[in-house]
Design an enzyme around this catalytic site. Structure first.
Site, PDB file in Angstrom:
ATOM      1  N   SER A 183      -9.850  -1.132   7.385  1.00  0.00           N
ATOM      2  CA  SER A 183      -9.211  -0.870   6.096  1.00  0.00           C
ATOM      3  C   SER A 183      -8.514  -2.061   5.468  1.00  0.00           C
ATOM      4  CB  SER A 183      -8.217   0.291   6.231  1.00  0.00           C
ATOM      5  OG  SER A 183      -8.913   1.486   6.491  1.00  0.00           O
ATOM      6  N   SER A 213      -9.645   1.316   3.428  1.00  0.00           N
ATOM      7  CA  SER A 213      -8.876   2.179   2.558  1.00  0.00           C
ATOM      8  C   SER A 213      -7.832   1.439   1.735  1.00  0.00           C
ATOM      9  CB  SER A 213      -8.180   3.261   3.393  1.00  0.00           C
ATOM     10  OG  SER A 213      -7.166   2.706   4.215  1.00  0.00           O
ATOM     11  N   LYS A 231       0.835  -1.200   0.000  1.00  0.00           N
ATOM     12  CA  LYS A 231       0.000   0.000   0.000  1.00  0.00           C
ATOM     13  C   LYS A 231       0.872   1.254   0.000  1.00  0.00           C
ATOM     14  CE  LYS A 231      -3.917   1.766   2.795  1.00  0.00           C
ATOM     15  NZ  LYS A 231      -4.733   1.435   3.991  1.00  0.00           N
TER      16      LYS A 231
END
Length: 475
Positions: free
Chosen positions: A187, A163, A81
């Protein structure tokens, strides 16, 4: 091996045995990325490709030919990420144009462990900007730098989750066999369940937080997102461990590699699984139907499924708002001096000056954090909120229910129980449970007390192997 179905364990074994080279493994995933990240289906799961990925793969192949293997992920491509620092040619921006050009001087501890195990970081995954802590109505998967990530199971139709949206969509779309996401509250679990993946949100402190652009020091953690429980467990065996520079990891009882990988059928036989009914009230009927079928499958596998009275946790983020400004300011103080942002105030000013690119959905959460930042962490409101969260989520919440009903775990649909587990710092694992009639993925999430990560993997593995619900998206 097919990039849409090959598991992390299968790719690692094939490379180790010489059935496929690391170069070919990386190249195949890059080809899939070229076909569908910006072009083709336009998934936009990857915000930046590692320009040295093929060179790194060739280096891992040379090492293997000499008999040297760095570790269990030798030569395997992994996505991380874009809020994890990578000390390479790639940027670390949390999806924000305000941090364009920022290249970390040091790998995050998670990334360091991945490289030490031989992994090739193939690229950075897009995310909901600032890990979904910028705006209260930003769609999942959107960032000003990376655009809108789509769900491969229904691009533009099904929510991609957030997210860690790019991490989830990227693995589902065949851009990598596994990825690293981060979670403060939901997330990892949200995009994993939305993209028919296994996602493990570990106990706080199992994985170092160092080198991750923060939200809240009391809840932030990284974790694996993969196609199988075995893949997630393998990734956890690599990224979990002590870090002398992260106090949360100190004194933790670390599972051995054998413990992480000791996944056998039969774990659900005699297990007691609690179902908090309050968390089903707002679940859409089609998803609830899939979840009830999953509960029936748990019973068929020998588990006792028990209704329980865990109070529904409200998603208030008083603690997150209080912890965010000092945590972010500390991180931004380390970025390059020529960058325009070195504090939360700088980022907000930059966004305001570049509103056409940076503020498509506003910055309401930033504004709330700035408005309360004068209180600092010594304020009584913060202290009371933090202690309240711990008490309600632990003693009065998860631990109470587990003890009263003698439960091994709690079961939720998708990410609906994420908030209470996040506040407690407790682990959760989500595993594919099936699909609605429209084809929308639905996940079964299991949650338990601190350091029950391995036990959750064992329970999830038994369910996964008995049902084999997961199927790749049509691409």
């Amino acid at each position: 091996m097919d990039v849409m179905t090959g598991t992390l364990v299968e790719w690692a074994m094939a490379i180790r045995q010489g059935d496929v080279s690391s170069f070919d493994a990386v190249a195949r995933h890059l080809e899939q990325m070229a076909a569908h990240n910006v072009d083709g289906m336009g998934i936009r799961a990857v915000i930046e490709v590692n320009p040295e990925a093929l060179l790194e793969a060739e280096a891992r192949d040379r090492e293997r030919r000499t008999g040297f293997l760095r570790g269990p992920l030798h030569g395997v491509p992994i996505l991380v990420k874009d809020n994890l620092d990578t000390a390479d040619a790639m940027q670390t921006t949390a999806g924000s144009v305000a941090l364009e050009g920022h290249r970390a001087k040091e790998d995050a501890e998670v990334v360091r462990r991945l490289r030490a195990a031989g992994a090739v970081i193939i690229g950075k995954a897009n995310l909901t900007e600032w890990a979904n802590f910028l705006s209260d109505h930003m769609p999942n998967g959107y960032s000003s730098r990376g655009g809108q990530t789509l769900n491969p199971y229904g691009p533009g139709k099904f929510d991609v989750g957030g997210s860690s949206s790019g991490s989830g969509a990227g693995v589902a779309a065949g851009f990598a066999p596994a990825a690293i996401g981060t979670e403060t509250s939901g997330s990892i679990l949200s995009p994993s369940s939305a993209n028919s993946l296994v996602g493990l949100k570990p106990t706080l402190g199992m994985v170092s937080r160092r080198g991750i652009i923060p939200i809240a020091i009391s809840q932030d953690t990284a974790g694996p997102m993969a196609r199988t429980v075995a893949d997630a467990a393998l990734l956890m065996s690599v990224i979990a461990g002590p870090d002398p520079r992260d106090v949360a990891t100190q004194g933790v009882r670390w599972p051995s590699l054998e413990a992480w990988l000791h996944l056998r059928r039969g774990a659900l036989q005699g297990a007691r699984i609690g179902v908090p009914l309050a968390y089903l009230e707002e679940v859409p009927e089609d998803e609830r139907s899939v979840f009830h079928e999953a509960l029936s499958e748990l019973r068929e596998l020998g588990a006792d499924v028990i209704e329980c009275d865990l109070a529904k946790d409200s998603f208030d983020y008083d603690v997150l708002v209080a912890e965010f400004p000092p945590a972010l300011d500390r991180y931004l103080a380390t970025v390059e001096p020529w960058l325009p942002v070195h504090s939360l105030a700088d980022v907000m000013a930059f966004n305001a000056c570049h509103a056409d690119r940076a503020l498509r959905y506003g910055q309401a959460i930033f504004e709330r954090a700035r408005a309360q930042s004068h209180l600092h962490l010594a304020d009584g409101a913060y202290i009371r909120a933090r202690l309240r969260d711990l008490r309600r989520s632990r003693q009065e919440g998860i631990d109470r229910v587990l003890a009263e009903h003698r439960l091994d775990a709690l079961a939720f649909v998708n990410y609906y129980g994420c908030s209470i587990a996040a506040k407690a710092g407790y682990p959760s694992i989500t595993v594919p449970a099936g699909y609605t009639q429209e084809g929308k993925p639905v996940g079964l999430t299991l949650t338990s007390t601190a350091y029950s990560d391995v036990r959750l993997c064992q329970l999830a593995y038994d369910y996964e192997q008995a049902t084999h619900h997961r199927r790749p998206p049509a691409m």
